[in-house]
Scaffold this motif. Structure first.
Motif, PDB file in Angstrom:
ATOM      1  N   ASN A  71       0.827  -1.101  -0.031  1.00 57.47           N
ATOM      2  CA  ASN A  71       0.005  -0.042  -0.255  1.00 57.47           C
ATOM      3  C   ASN A  71       1.000   1.121   0.162  1.00 57.47           C
ATOM      4  OD1 ASN A  71       1.012   0.527   2.511  1.00 57.47           O
ATOM      5  ND2 ASN A  71      -0.806  -0.471   3.550  1.00 57.47           N
ATOM      6  N   ARG A  72       0.063   2.395   0.017  1.00 61.19           N
ATOM      7  CA  ARG A  72       1.057   3.696   0.036  1.00 61.19           C
ATOM      8  C   ARG A  72       1.942   3.826   0.931  1.00 61.19           C
ATOM      9  NH1 ARG A  72       0.168   8.447  -2.591  1.00 61.19           N
ATOM     10  NH2 ARG A  72       0.835  10.556  -1.458  1.00 61.19           N
ATOM     11  N   GLU A  73       1.654   3.451   2.456  1.00 64.37           N
ATOM     12  CA  GLU A  73       2.584   3.645   3.305  1.00 64.37           C
ATOM     13  C   GLU A  73       3.750   2.497   3.117  1.00 64.37           C
ATOM     14  OE1 GLU A  73       2.724   2.435   8.248  1.00 64.37           O
ATOM     15  OE2 GLU A  73       0.897   3.385   7.228  1.00 64.37           O
ATOM     16  N   GLU A  74       3.608   1.500   2.647  1.00 65.90           N
ATOM     17  CA  GLU A  74       4.558   0.420   2.513  1.00 65.90           C
ATOM     18  C   GLU A  74       5.426   0.687   1.460  1.00 65.90           C
ATOM     19  OE1 GLU A  74       1.958  -3.395   4.157  1.00 65.90           O
ATOM     20  OE2 GLU A  74       1.769  -2.560   1.925  1.00 65.90           O
ATOM     21  N   VAL A  75       4.984   1.445   0.389  1.00 66.16           N
ATOM     22  CA  VAL A  75       5.746   1.758  -0.707  1.00 66.16           C
ATOM     23  C   VAL A  75       6.611   2.951  -0.356  1.00 66.16           C
ATOM     24  CG1 VAL A  75       5.728   3.055  -3.244  1.00 66.16           C
ATOM     25  CG2 VAL A  75       4.518   0.929  -2.453  1.00 66.16           C
ATOM     26  N   ARG A  76       6.272   3.972   0.215  1.00 72.57           N
ATOM     27  CA  ARG A  76       6.901   4.946   0.647  1.00 72.57           C
ATOM     28  C   ARG A  76       7.975   4.536   1.528  1.00 72.57           C
ATOM     29  NH1 ARG A  76       3.703  10.498   1.079  1.00 72.57           N
ATOM     30  NH2 ARG A  76       4.663  10.690   2.944  1.00 72.57           N
ATOM     31  N   LEU A  77       7.860   3.637   2.442  1.00 70.43           N
ATOM     32  CA  LEU A  77       8.777   3.323   3.593  1.00 70.43           C
ATOM     33  C   LEU A  77       9.854   2.466   2.999  1.00 70.43           C
ATOM     34  CD1 LEU A  77       9.678   2.788   6.317  1.00 70.43           C
ATOM     35  CD2 LEU A  77       8.116   0.799   6.555  1.00 70.43           C
ATOM     36  N   GLN A  78       9.657   1.632   1.857  1.00 71.79           N
ATOM     37  CA  GLN A  78      10.659   0.850   0.985  1.00 71.79           C
ATOM     38  C   GLN A  78      11.395   1.977   0.167  1.00 71.79           C
ATOM     39  OE1 GLN A  78       8.816  -3.043  -1.016  1.00 71.79           O
ATOM     40  NE2 GLN A  78       7.127  -1.769  -0.016  1.00 71.79           N
ATOM     41  N   ALA A  79      10.730   2.890  -0.215  1.00 77.07           N
ATOM     42  CA  ALA A  79      11.470   3.948  -0.946  1.00 77.07           C
ATOM     43  C   ALA A  79      12.497   4.492  -0.254  1.00 77.07           C
ATOM     44  CB  ALA A  79      10.425   4.780  -1.683  1.00 77.07           C
ATOM     45  N   CYS A  80      12.034   5.108   1.099  1.00 74.84           N
ATOM     46  CA  CYS A  80      13.114   5.716   1.969  1.00 74.84           C
ATOM     47  C   CYS A  80      14.268   4.554   2.269  1.00 74.84           C
ATOM     48  CB  CYS A  80      12.192   6.006   3.373  1.00 74.84           C
ATOM     49  SG  CYS A  80      11.296   7.381   3.151  1.00 74.84           S
ATOM     50  N   TRP A  81      13.902   3.492   2.569  1.00 74.52           N
ATOM     51  CA  TRP A  81      15.208   2.336   3.088  1.00 74.52           C
ATOM     52  C   TRP A  81      16.029   2.419   1.881  1.00 74.52           C
ATOM     53  CZ3 TRP A  81      16.390  -0.487   6.996  1.00 74.52           C
ATOM     54  CH2 TRP A  81      17.147  -1.529   6.989  1.00 74.52           C
ATOM     55  N   HIS A  82      15.371   1.971   0.623  1.00 73.61           N
ATOM     56  CA  HIS A  82      16.267   1.612  -0.489  1.00 73.61           C
ATOM     57  C   HIS A  82      17.186   3.070  -0.619  1.00 73.61           C
ATOM     58  CE1 HIS A  82      17.616   0.095  -4.179  1.00 73.61           C
ATOM     59  NE2 HIS A  82      17.459   1.340  -4.867  1.00 73.61           N
ATOM     60  N   ALA A  83      16.581   4.207  -0.618  1.00 73.09           N
ATOM     61  CA  ALA A  83      17.287   5.460  -0.681  1.00 73.09           C
ATOM     62  C   ALA A  83      18.623   5.531   0.130  1.00 73.09           C
ATOM     63  CB  ALA A  83      16.356   6.704  -0.694  1.00 73.09           C
ATOM     64  N   LEU A  84      18.219   5.220   1.420  1.00 70.21           N
ATOM     65  CA  LEU A  84      19.484   5.374   2.558  1.00 70.21           C
ATOM     66  C   LEU A  84      20.271   4.208   2.244  1.00 70.21           C
ATOM     67  CD1 LEU A  84      17.326   6.872   5.447  1.00 70.21           C
ATOM     68  CD2 LEU A  84      19.093   7.944   4.023  1.00 70.21           C
ATOM     69  N   GLU A  85      19.705   3.030   1.979  1.00 68.06           N
ATOM     70  CA  GLU A  85      20.656   1.781   2.106  1.00 68.06           C
ATOM     71  C   GLU A  85      21.619   2.040   0.750  1.00 68.06           C
ATOM     72  OE1 GLU A  85      19.681  -2.755   2.590  1.00 68.06           O
ATOM     73  OE2 GLU A  85      18.913  -2.126   0.676  1.00 68.06           O
ATOM     74  N   HIS A  86      21.210   2.404  -0.396  1.00 70.53           N
ATOM     75  CA  HIS A  86      22.176   2.676  -1.421  1.00 70.53           C
ATOM     76  C   HIS A  86      23.175   3.843  -1.001  1.00 70.53           C
ATOM     77  CE1 HIS A  86      23.028   2.371  -5.790  1.00 70.53           C
ATOM     78  NE2 HIS A  86      23.410   3.463  -5.567  1.00 70.53           N
ATOM     79  N   LEU A  87      22.830   4.811  -0.506  1.00 70.10           N
ATOM     80  CA  LEU A  87      23.594   6.104   0.266  1.00 70.10           C
ATOM     81  C   LEU A  87      24.685   5.346   0.821  1.00 70.10           C
ATOM     82  CD1 LEU A  87      24.682   8.811   0.123  1.00 70.10           C
ATOM     83  CD2 LEU A  87      23.088   9.249   2.141  1.00 70.10           C
ATOM     84  N   GLU A  88      24.226   4.421   1.836  1.00 67.10           N
ATOM     85  CA  GLU A  88      25.311   3.664   2.693  1.00 67.10           C
ATOM     86  C   GLU A  88      26.243   3.114   1.851  1.00 67.10           C
ATOM     87  OE1 GLU A  88      25.194   1.247   6.899  1.00 67.10           O
ATOM     88  OE2 GLU A  88      23.915   0.798   5.424  1.00 67.10           O
ATOM     89  N   ASP A  89      25.675   2.052   0.806  1.00 66.81           N
ATOM     90  CA  ASP A  89      26.744   1.451  -0.170  1.00 66.81           C
ATOM     91  C   ASP A  89      27.719   2.462  -0.747  1.00 66.81           C
ATOM     92  OD1 ASP A  89      25.337  -0.909   0.734  1.00 66.81           O
ATOM     93  OD2 ASP A  89      24.215  -1.060  -1.080  1.00 66.81           O
ATOM     94  N   MET A  90      27.152   3.611  -1.172  1.00 68.66           N
ATOM     95  CA  MET A  90      27.996   4.583  -2.068  1.00 68.66           C
ATOM     96  C   MET A  90      28.989   5.055  -1.087  1.00 68.66           C
ATOM     97  SD  MET A  90      25.452   6.832  -4.292  1.00 68.66           S
ATOM     98  CE  MET A  90      26.799   7.727  -5.221  1.00 68.66           C
ATOM     99  N   LEU A  91      28.722   5.460   0.461  1.00 66.12           N
ATOM    100  CA  LEU A  91      29.757   5.971   1.216  1.00 66.12           C
ATOM    101  C   LEU A  91      30.689   4.986   1.510  1.00 66.12           C
ATOM    102  CD1 LEU A  91      27.101   7.798   3.355  1.00 66.12           C
ATOM    103  CD2 LEU A  91      28.891   8.778   2.127  1.00 66.12           C
ATOM    104  N   ASP A  92      30.164   3.551   1.904  1.00 64.34           N
ATOM    105  CA  ASP A  92      31.145   2.580   2.147  1.00 64.34           C
ATOM    106  C   ASP A  92      32.290   2.405   0.922  1.00 64.34           C
ATOM    107  OD1 ASP A  92      30.045   1.854   4.303  1.00 64.34           O
ATOM    108  OD2 ASP A  92      28.619   0.014   3.618  1.00 64.34           O
ATOM    109  N   LYS A  93      32.045   2.811  -0.429  1.00 58.11           N
ATOM    110  CA  LYS A  93      32.987   2.606  -1.489  1.00 58.11           C
ATOM    111  C   LYS A  93      33.883   3.697  -1.356  1.00 58.11           C
ATOM    112  CE  LYS A  93      29.628   0.258  -4.495  1.00 58.11           C
ATOM    113  NZ  LYS A  93      28.812   0.412  -5.377  1.00 58.11           N
ATOM    114  N   THR A  94      33.508   4.814  -0.740  1.00 55.48           N
ATOM    115  CA  THR A  94      34.541   5.995  -0.882  1.00 55.48           C
ATOM    116  C   THR A  94      35.383   6.168   0.495  1.00 55.48           C
ATOM    117  OG1 THR A  94      32.683   7.557   0.222  1.00 55.48           O
ATOM    118  CG2 THR A  94      32.850   7.414  -2.223  1.00 55.48           C
TER     119      THR A  94
END
Length: 165
Positions: free
Chosen positions: A141-164
């Motif tokens: 649902n709307r809330e779940e999609v938004r939560l997953q989007a927030c999670w994915h955005a931050l998780e990918h940023l964490e991966d980028m930071l780990d590489k730098t």
């Protein structure tokens, strides 16, 4: 994942941003500031977070982030082209060194055959010229999609930071 787990992830991201002397800025549409909220829930986040642009309308994307009208007309607000311009615009209009942009269709309405509900486009950029773009398809649902989007955005940023590091 749940909100509690999102807060743990955002704290980890904040620690890495601070350790690397990086400052985050967000440009959010479908998440409505959810990423910024998760980041600023951590005490001391002012040392690694500059600002959030919540650009829900196309006009806001153009006015605040310099997304071109041509991009919006040709590709739509939910497109990799738009989030690319959002991510770069967020860096240009802030003191941030890393940006996250997100635009999507959280539902329950607004989807199409080409872009169904749950389609979310992401952009990550930094002041070193790195730029990553991705489209994901989430379910729920709307809330779940938004939560997953927030999670994915931050998780990918964490991966980028780990590489730098």
């Amino acid at each position: 994942m749940n909100l509690s787990e999102l807060h743990i992830l955002s704290k980890r991201v904040g620690i890495k941003l601070k350790q690397q002397s990086q400052v985050l800025v967000t440009a959010e549409s479908c998440t409505g500031g959810g990423i910024a909220t998760a980041i600023t829930d951590a005490s001391g986040s002012s040392s690694w977070f500059d600002r959030a642009f919540v650009t829900y309308s196309n006009e806001a994307k153009m006015e605040m982030l310099d997304v071109s009208e041509t991009t919006l007309l040709e590709h739509g607000a939910v497109s990799e082209q738009t989030v690319k311009e959002m991510a770069l615009g967020a860096l240009q209009h802030s003191r941030g060194t890393f940006s996250i942009s997100v635009s999507g269709i959280a539902g329950p309405s607004g989807g199409s055959d080409e872009k169904p509900v749950g389609t979310v486009c992401f952009g990550w950029a930094n002041s070193q010229g790195e730029l990553e773009i991705e489209t994901m398809h989430f379910s729920g649902n709307r809330e779940e999609v938004r939560l997953q989007a927030c999670w994915h955005a931050l998780e990918h940023l964490e991966d980028m930071l780990d590489k730098t590091e």
